[in-house]
Scaffold this motif. Structure first.
Motif, short mmCIF file in Angstrom:
data_model
loop_
_atom_site.label_atom_id
_atom_site.label_comp_id
_atom_site.label_asym_id
_atom_site.label_seq_id
_atom_site.Cartn_x
_atom_site.Cartn_y
_atom_site.Cartn_z
N ILE A 1 0.60 -1.13 -0.50
CA ILE A 1 -0.11 0.07 -0.08
C ILE A 1 0.79 1.55 -0.13
O ILE A 1 1.63 1.61 0.94
N VAL A 2 0.36 1.80 -1.03
CA VAL A 2 1.30 3.48 -1.40
C VAL A 2 0.33 3.91 -1.55
O VAL A 2 -0.40 4.41 -1.91
N ASP A 3 0.82 5.94 -1.47
CA ASP A 3 0.25 7.33 -1.77
C ASP A 3 0.99 7.44 -2.43
O ASP A 3 1.78 7.74 -2.73
N ARG A 4 0.70 8.33 -3.91
CA ARG A 4 1.01 8.64 -4.84
C ARG A 4 0.12 9.53 -5.31
O ARG A 4 -1.44 9.42 -5.31
N ASN A 5 0.71 10.32 -6.01
CA ASN A 5 -0.28 11.35 -7.17
C ASN A 5 -0.38 10.91 -8.52
O ASN A 5 0.38 10.71 -8.75
N ARG A 6 -1.90 11.31 -8.70
CA ARG A 6 -2.54 11.39 -10.05
C ARG A 6 -3.08 12.33 -10.45
O ARG A 6 -3.64 12.65 -9.90
N ASP A 7 -2.81 12.33 -12.03
CA ASP A 7 -3.12 13.42 -13.07
C ASP A 7 -4.35 12.75 -13.69
O ASP A 7 -3.26 11.99 -14.42
N ALA A 8 -5.69 13.38 -13.41
CA ALA A 8 -6.36 12.08 -14.82
C ALA A 8 -6.99 13.05 -15.80
O ALA A 8 -7.95 13.94 -15.13
N LEU A 9 -7.68 12.58 -16.79
CA LEU A 9 -9.16 13.68 -17.33
C LEU A 9 -9.95 12.19 -17.38
O LEU A 9 -9.82 11.60 -17.98
N ASP A 10 -11.32 12.39 -16.68
CA ASP A 10 -12.58 11.33 -17.12
C ASP A 10 -13.45 12.26 -17.68
O ASP A 10 -13.67 13.75 -16.95
N LEU A 11 -14.12 11.29 -18.54
CA LEU A 11 -15.10 11.59 -18.97
C LEU A 11 -16.12 10.44 -18.46
O LEU A 11 -15.60 9.74 -18.84
N GLU A 12 -17.59 10.93 -17.82
CA GLU A 12 -18.76 10.28 -17.70
C GLU A 12 -19.98 10.60 -17.92
O GLU A 12 -19.93 11.77 -18.14
N LEU A 13 -20.67 9.49 -18.40
CA LEU A 13 -21.99 9.88 -18.50
C LEU A 13 -22.83 10.42 -17.03
O LEU A 13 -23.20 8.67 -15.97
N GLN A 14 -23.09 11.46 -16.30
CA GLN A 14 -22.59 11.04 -15.01
C GLN A 14 -24.36 10.85 -14.63
O GLN A 14 -24.40 10.02 -13.93
N SER A 15 -25.46 11.81 -14.78
CA SER A 15 -26.67 11.07 -15.09
C SER A 15 -27.41 10.81 -15.86
O SER A 15 -27.57 11.62 -17.32
N ALA A 16 -28.58 9.68 -16.86
CA ALA A 16 -29.20 9.37 -17.32
C ALA A 16 -30.51 8.56 -17.19
O ALA A 16 -31.16 7.90 -16.46
N ARG A 17 -31.48 10.22 -16.24
CA ARG A 17 -32.87 9.40 -15.44
C ARG A 17 -34.28 9.73 -16.79
O ARG A 17 -34.20 10.95 -17.26
N ILE A 18 -34.98 8.98 -16.41
CA ILE A 18 -35.90 9.44 -17.11
C ILE A 18 -37.33 8.92 -15.96
O ILE A 18 -36.80 7.82 -15.65
N GLY A 19 -38.53 9.11 -16.11
CA GLY A 19 -39.35 8.91 -15.26
C GLY A 19 -40.76 9.72 -15.60
O GLY A 19 -41.07 9.81 -17.12
N VAL A 20 -42.16 9.05 -14.83
CA VAL A 20 -43.41 9.50 -14.98
C VAL A 20 -43.99 9.80 -14.14
O VAL A 20 -43.84 9.27 -13.30
N ASP A 21 -44.34 11.12 -14.17
CA ASP A 21 -45.30 11.29 -13.00
C ASP A 21 -47.20 11.36 -13.50
O ASP A 21 -47.13 11.51 -14.12
N TYR A 22 -47.42 10.90 -12.23
CA TYR A 22 -49.41 10.18 -12.69
C TYR A 22 -50.12 11.20 -12.14
O TYR A 22 -49.54 11.18 -10.60
#
Length: 471
Positions: free
Chosen positions: A153-174
């Motif tokens: 187990i070690v600690d290290r620095n990391r630089d990153a570029l992350d692309l993600e679909l954070q949320s995709a929701r669909i719903g119905v109010d009745y």
């Protein structure tokens, strides 16, 4: 030339039975002219001559009483009637009858029929489709703990570029034909498909809600991710919900009271199925619902709020289930206060969320002396945003915002605080589409409790760009 006849000769001509009967009929007819006796059948002409039946007497006009005006002639159409003397009199409209071709107006309908028509108009099934999509790009620099073959187990620095679909929701109010009955379903389809909300609500002033929905908690937790201005709720939110089981969603039932006028008081009391630890990895904790029937497996929650002077003030309490060992659960008390402002002006608006709370926690520092009793934690958060434009839905707007939060995981331990801050700006079309640029930083001190964040350090700095739209 016919010889003149004397009066006696003429009288003798009428002395026959036939002529006498005719004379008698004429006399009786003159006495009963006003009685409007039906005309008698024509007499057979006497032999040797012919004669016409006497004409029927004309019907006399009936004069109206002195104190009663003469009735106007019946006519289907209203209007003006020309009378003698050049004067105009308005005709009276007669009341419609069953024989009329056109139906009676709504005002003439029976009360029961008007109620039925109103129910037919309002008593319809109403389905409203809704949804949102949030995409995120994150450029980050973070300190992380990893396991390597060479060094463990070690600690290290990391630089990153992350692309993600954070949320995709669909719903119905009745909304059902019954005004007090409604339902809602909302499904997250980004990544693992799961039902976020699925519940039925009955009642208006007093209500009951059953299914899966959010546990009564601070107002910032109850707000939708689309509603709050920042890109994500932040580190303190993750610690509260994902690690301490404060708030979040769970199957349950809630009873409440909500008045939508005056101070708009609202009270909610609920019981929700608790969860227990499943697995822990650095930076992440998975749980599962407790599947055995027990009164000890539920979280009990309550929230009350009022809105004086346009500020929503809330107080909440949870006797929550929390677990740091697989299949082991305990109850911990948690409570807090919050205030929310959301006001629109002629050319913009201001929004703010402020909350704070405290509670018991099973996370303890490894070197803390004592008998292992639960620790007490405390937290506070503030978020403020000012909007230029965006007065109505779809209006263009620009909204800068700021956020700050702090948490002390154990009030008896020093140098164990977690802090975070964020600044950003959103542009777009109010409540329809937005593009948000945000910078954030988080940090944790050296004495964080054992097991907190799965041993992962919270330190990181990120630049985030989020694009979102909703319908």
């Amino acid at each position: 030339m016919t010889p003149a006849c004397s009066f006696s000769d003429r009288f003798r001509g009428l002395s026959s039975p036939t002529h006498l009967g005719l004379l008698l009929a004429l006399l009786l007819g003159s006495q009963t002219a006003h009685a409007q006796v039906p005309a008698a059948p024509a007499e057979t002409a006497p032999p040797g001559g012919s004669y016409a039946s006497p004409p029927a007497a004309p019907e006399p006009a009936v004069e109206p009483a002195a104190d009663e005006p003469a009735p106007a002639p019946a006519d289907d159409a209203g209007g003006v009637d020309e009378t003698g003397g050049g004067k105009k009199k308005k005709r009276k409209h007669r009341k419609p009858t069953d024989d009329d071709a056109d139906p009676a107006p709504a005002s003439a309908l029976p009360k029961a029929e008007k109620v039925d028509k109103k129910r037919d108009k309002a008593g319809k099934h109403d389905f409203r489709l809704k949804g949102r999509v949030l995409a995120l790009a994150e450029l980050s620099h973070r300190r992380e703990r990893v396991v390597t073959v060479e060094s463990g187990i070690v600690d290290r620095n990391r630089d990153a570029l992350d692309l993600e679909l954070q949320s995709a929701r669909i719903g119905v109010d009745y909304r059902s034909p019954l005004p007090w009955l409604s339902a809602e379903v909302e499904i997250e389809v980004a990544g693992k498909v799961e039902a976020k909300d699925a519940f039925v609500k009955a009642g208006q002033l007093f209500f009951v809600k059953a299914g899966r929905f959010k546990v009564p908690a601070p107002s910032l937790e109850l707000a939708s991710p689309w509603t709050i201005p920042q890109v994500r709720r932040g580190l303190v939110h993750n610690l509260l919900v994902d690690w301490m089981d404060v708030g979040g969603r769970a199957p349950g039932v809630a009873f409440g009271y909500h008045q939508k006028s005056g101070l708009r008081p609202r009270l909610t009391l609920g019981v929700f199925q608790g969860s227990t630890l499943d697995t822990v990895v650095p930076g992440d904790r998975d749980v599962r619902l407790i599947d055995h029937a027990s009164l000890h497996a539920q979280t009990y929650a309550a929230r009350a709020e009022i809105s004086p002077f346009g500020v929503a003030l809330g107080v909440w309490y949870q006797q929550r289930v929390n677990s740091i060992v697989v299949n082991r659960i305990e109850h911990y008390a948690t409570f807090g206060l919050d205030a929310t402002i959301d006001r629109s002006f002629e050319h913009g608006g201001v929004r703010a969320w402020v909350d704070g709370g405290a509670g018991q926690s099973p996370y303890l520092h490894a070197d803390k002396p004592g008998n292992g009793d639960a620790a007490w934690f405390a937290f506070g958060r503030a978020q403020v945003a000012y909007r230029f434009g965006g007065v109505a839905q779809g209006d263009p707007y620009l909204e800068p915002f700021g956020f700050f939060a702090v948490m002390d995981p154990d009030t008896e331990v020093v140098s164990d605080r977690v802090t975070e801050a964020a600044l950003g700006v959103s542009v777009g079309f109010w409540d329809r589409a937005r593009l948000t640029l945000q910078g954030e930083t988080t940090a944790g001190q050296r004495n964080l409790p054992a097991g907190f964040l799965g041993g992962q350090t919270p330190d990181h700095q990120s630049l985030l760009l989020q694009a979102g739209a909703r319908f």
